[in-house]
Design a protein around this motif. Structure first.
Motif, PDB file in Angstrom:
ATOM      1  N   VAL A 133      -4.564  57.878 -45.200  1.00 32.17           N
ATOM      2  CA  VAL A 133      -4.490  58.788 -46.337  1.00 32.17           C
ATOM      3  C   VAL A 133      -5.920  59.070 -46.786  1.00 32.17           C
ATOM      4  O   VAL A 133      -6.794  58.213 -46.707  1.00 32.17           O
ATOM      5  CB  VAL A 133      -3.650  58.228 -47.510  1.00 32.17           C
ATOM      6  CG1 VAL A 133      -2.174  58.175 -47.150  1.00 32.17           C
ATOM      7  CG2 VAL A 133      -4.134  56.858 -47.950  1.00 32.17           C
ATOM      8  N   GLY A 134      -6.135  60.275 -47.239  1.00 33.47           N
ATOM      9  CA  GLY A 134      -7.459  60.680 -47.694  1.00 33.47           C
ATOM     10  C   GLY A 134      -7.377  61.401 -49.025  1.00 33.47           C
ATOM     11  O   GLY A 134      -6.316  61.467 -49.658  1.00 33.47           O
ATOM     12  N   ARG A 135      -8.489  61.950 -49.418  1.00 31.47           N
ATOM     13  CA  ARG A 135      -8.575  62.621 -50.716  1.00 31.47           C
ATOM     14  C   ARG A 135      -7.545  63.734 -50.856  1.00 31.47           C
ATOM     15  O   ARG A 135      -6.952  63.913 -51.914  1.00 31.47           O
ATOM     16  CB  ARG A 135      -9.973  63.185 -50.916  1.00 31.47           C
ATOM     17  CG  ARG A 135     -10.145  63.814 -52.266  1.00 31.47           C
ATOM     18  CD  ARG A 135     -11.491  64.392 -52.531  1.00 31.47           C
ATOM     19  NE  ARG A 135     -12.458  64.102 -51.503  1.00 31.47           N
ATOM     20  CZ  ARG A 135     -13.637  64.682 -51.423  1.00 31.47           C
ATOM     21  NH1 ARG A 135     -13.979  65.588 -52.296  1.00 31.47           N
ATOM     22  NH2 ARG A 135     -14.476  64.377 -50.464  1.00 31.47           N
ATOM     23  N   MET A 136      -7.339  64.492 -49.790  1.00 28.59           N
ATOM     24  CA  MET A 136      -6.381  65.599 -49.865  1.00 28.59           C
ATOM     25  C   MET A 136      -4.954  65.086 -50.083  1.00 28.59           C
ATOM     26  O   MET A 136      -4.159  65.744 -50.747  1.00 28.59           O
ATOM     27  CB  MET A 136      -6.456  66.469 -48.608  1.00 28.59           C
ATOM     28  CG  MET A 136      -7.804  67.163 -48.446  1.00 28.59           C
ATOM     29  SD  MET A 136      -8.263  68.195 -49.851  1.00 28.59           S
ATOM     30  CE  MET A 136      -7.136  69.551 -49.626  1.00 28.59           C
ATOM     31  N   ASP A 137      -4.635  63.915 -49.531  1.00 32.57           N
ATOM     32  CA  ASP A 137      -3.314  63.326 -49.763  1.00 32.57           C
ATOM     33  C   ASP A 137      -3.170  62.913 -51.220  1.00 32.57           C
ATOM     34  O   ASP A 137      -2.117  63.091 -51.827  1.00 32.57           O
ATOM     35  CB  ASP A 137      -3.108  62.093 -48.866  1.00 32.57           C
ATOM     36  CG  ASP A 137      -3.148  62.438 -47.403  1.00 32.57           C
ATOM     37  OD1 ASP A 137      -2.270  63.188 -46.946  1.00 32.57           O
ATOM     38  OD2 ASP A 137      -4.074  61.966 -46.718  1.00 32.57           O
ATOM     39  N   PHE A 138      -4.231  62.355 -51.777  1.00 36.98           N
ATOM     40  CA  PHE A 138      -4.221  61.913 -53.172  1.00 36.98           C
ATOM     41  C   PHE A 138      -4.137  63.116 -54.109  1.00 36.98           C
ATOM     42  O   PHE A 138      -3.327  63.145 -55.022  1.00 36.98           O
ATOM     43  CB  PHE A 138      -5.487  61.106 -53.464  1.00 36.98           C
ATOM     44  CG  PHE A 138      -5.572  60.586 -54.875  1.00 36.98           C
ATOM     45  CD1 PHE A 138      -4.972  59.393 -55.220  1.00 36.98           C
ATOM     46  CD2 PHE A 138      -6.264  61.283 -55.853  1.00 36.98           C
ATOM     47  CE1 PHE A 138      -5.051  58.894 -56.509  1.00 36.98           C
ATOM     48  CE2 PHE A 138      -6.346  60.798 -57.151  1.00 36.98           C
ATOM     49  CZ  PHE A 138      -5.736  59.604 -57.467  1.00 36.98           C
ATOM     50  N   ARG A 139      -4.982  64.100 -53.865  1.00 40.04           N
ATOM     51  CA  ARG A 139      -5.082  65.253 -54.751  1.00 40.04           C
ATOM     52  C   ARG A 139      -3.960  66.243 -54.546  1.00 40.04           C
ATOM     53  O   ARG A 139      -3.478  66.869 -55.491  1.00 40.04           O
ATOM     54  CB  ARG A 139      -6.432  65.935 -54.543  1.00 40.04           C
ATOM     55  CG  ARG A 139      -6.698  67.010 -55.565  1.00 40.04           C
ATOM     56  CD  ARG A 139      -7.997  67.722 -55.324  1.00 40.04           C
ATOM     57  NE  ARG A 139      -7.870  68.525 -54.110  1.00 40.04           N
ATOM     58  CZ  ARG A 139      -8.902  68.854 -53.364  1.00 40.04           C
ATOM     59  NH1 ARG A 139     -10.102  68.450 -53.658  1.00 40.04           N
ATOM     60  NH2 ARG A 139      -8.718  69.599 -52.289  1.00 40.04           N
ATOM     61  N   GLY A 140      -3.553  66.444 -53.302  1.00 38.23           N
ATOM     62  CA  GLY A 140      -2.521  67.439 -53.022  1.00 38.23           C
ATOM     63  C   GLY A 140      -3.104  68.829 -52.910  1.00 38.23           C
ATOM     64  O   GLY A 140      -4.327  69.019 -52.889  1.00 38.23           O
ATOM     65  N   ARG A 141      -2.234  69.791 -52.878  1.00 39.72           N
ATOM     66  CA  ARG A 141      -2.669  71.174 -52.677  1.00 39.72           C
ATOM     67  C   ARG A 141      -3.380  71.713 -53.905  1.00 39.72           C
ATOM     68  O   ARG A 141      -3.146  71.271 -55.025  1.00 39.72           O
ATOM     69  CB  ARG A 141      -1.493  72.055 -52.292  1.00 39.72           C
ATOM     70  CG  ARG A 141      -0.456  72.191 -53.382  1.00 39.72           C
ATOM     71  CD  ARG A 141       0.699  73.099 -52.912  1.00 39.72           C
ATOM     72  NE  ARG A 141       1.788  73.080 -53.852  1.00 39.72           N
ATOM     73  CZ  ARG A 141       1.818  73.772 -54.990  1.00 39.72           C
ATOM     74  NH1 ARG A 141       0.808  74.535 -55.326  1.00 39.72           N
ATOM     75  NH2 ARG A 141       2.838  73.679 -55.812  1.00 39.72           N
ATOM     76  N   VAL A 142      -4.220  72.688 -53.656  1.00 42.72           N
ATOM     77  CA  VAL A 142      -4.962  73.350 -54.728  1.00 42.72           C
ATOM     78  C   VAL A 142      -4.404  74.763 -54.871  1.00 42.72           C
ATOM     79  O   VAL A 142      -4.186  75.456 -53.875  1.00 42.72           O
ATOM     80  CB  VAL A 142      -6.477  73.406 -54.393  1.00 42.72           C
ATOM     81  CG1 VAL A 142      -7.242  74.191 -55.442  1.00 42.72           C
ATOM     82  CG2 VAL A 142      -7.041  71.999 -54.233  1.00 42.72           C
ATOM     83  N   ASN A 143      -4.142  75.160 -56.093  1.00 36.93           N
ATOM     84  CA  ASN A 143      -3.579  76.488 -56.361  1.00 36.93           C
ATOM     85  C   ASN A 143      -4.689  77.512 -56.525  1.00 36.93           C
ATOM     86  O   ASN A 143      -5.074  77.866 -57.647  1.00 36.93           O
ATOM     87  CB  ASN A 143      -2.689  76.461 -57.610  1.00 36.93           C
ATOM     88  CG  ASN A 143      -1.508  75.564 -57.447  1.00 36.93           C
ATOM     89  OD1 ASN A 143      -0.939  75.463 -56.363  1.00 36.93           O
ATOM     90  ND2 ASN A 143      -1.120  74.880 -58.494  1.00 36.93           N
ATOM     91  N   PHE A 144      -5.204  78.010 -55.412  1.00 32.43           N
ATOM     92  CA  PHE A 144      -6.247  79.024 -55.459  1.00 32.43           C
ATOM     93  C   PHE A 144      -5.649  80.373 -55.854  1.00 32.43           C
ATOM     94  O   PHE A 144      -4.485  80.643 -55.577  1.00 32.43           O
ATOM     95  CB  PHE A 144      -6.911  79.179 -54.087  1.00 32.43           C
ATOM     96  CG  PHE A 144      -7.783  78.014 -53.713  1.00 32.43           C
ATOM     97  CD1 PHE A 144      -8.986  77.790 -54.366  1.00 32.43           C
ATOM     98  CD2 PHE A 144      -7.402  77.138 -52.714  1.00 32.43           C
ATOM     99  CE1 PHE A 144      -9.800  76.715 -54.018  1.00 32.43           C
ATOM    100  CE2 PHE A 144      -8.189  76.072 -52.349  1.00 32.43           C
ATOM    101  CZ  PHE A 144      -9.402  75.860 -53.018  1.00 32.43           C
TER     102      PHE A 144
END
Length: 164
Positions: A150-161
């Motif tokens: 698991v990495g930062r993207m797993d922790f943070r999840g998707r970003v709503n651009f």
């Protein structure tokens, strides 16, 4: 803010799915991860997931003038933890936006501080968010420490651009 916390619970569920895949690929019982700790005096992964859920459901309830649903802390399996996460997300998502009217000034009592209250915005910013992310971070760290990819993207999840 509650929606962000519920999204974090969904991200945690995805991390737990990766933990299950990790255990299966390496042929060990996932239960080993569920009782893993960062340090001997810290609580195990199961507790970290339960606590993350409790802070999110507590805020969703208290800030909408409701009593939080009671969930016994009896989860022993990954499936049990995923069910708890989904129950808490469903509860938080079920609170109509109108119920949050006046939430910032709503007075929230704590059983461990008799005779004292905290207003809703302070409850959210001083209790819910820090405690949610503390337990979420510890759960993530336990998984990382035990080799789960698991990495930062797993922790943070998707970003709503949005378009620039």
């Amino acid at each position: 803010m509650i929606n962000h916390c519920t999204q974090s619970l969904k991200n945690l569920e995805a991390c737990l799915d990766k933990a299950e895949q990790h255990a299966a690929a390496r042929k060990f019982d996932i239960g080993v991860l569920l009782i893993a700790r960062l340090a001997p005096d810290m609580q195990p992964l199961i507790y970290q997931v339960q606590s993350t859920c409790d802070y999110v459901k507590g805020a969703a309830a208290c800030l909408s003038g409701q009593t939080p649903p009671v969930h016994e802390d009896n989860e022993q399996t990954l499936d049990n933890l995923n069910v708890r996460i989904r129950k808490n997300v469903a509860f938080a998502d079920s609170v109509p936006q109108a119920r949050h009217a006046g939430a910032s000034e709503r007075r929230v009592p704590f059983s461990w501080a008799p005779g004292k209250v905290i207003v809703g915005v302070d409850n959210l910013l001083q209790m819910t968010v820090p405690n949610t992310y503390f337990h979420l971070s510890i759960a993530y760290a336990i998984l990382r420490q035990n080799g789960v990819d698991v990495g930062r993207m797993d922790f943070r999840g998707r970003v709503n651009f949005v378009a620039a």
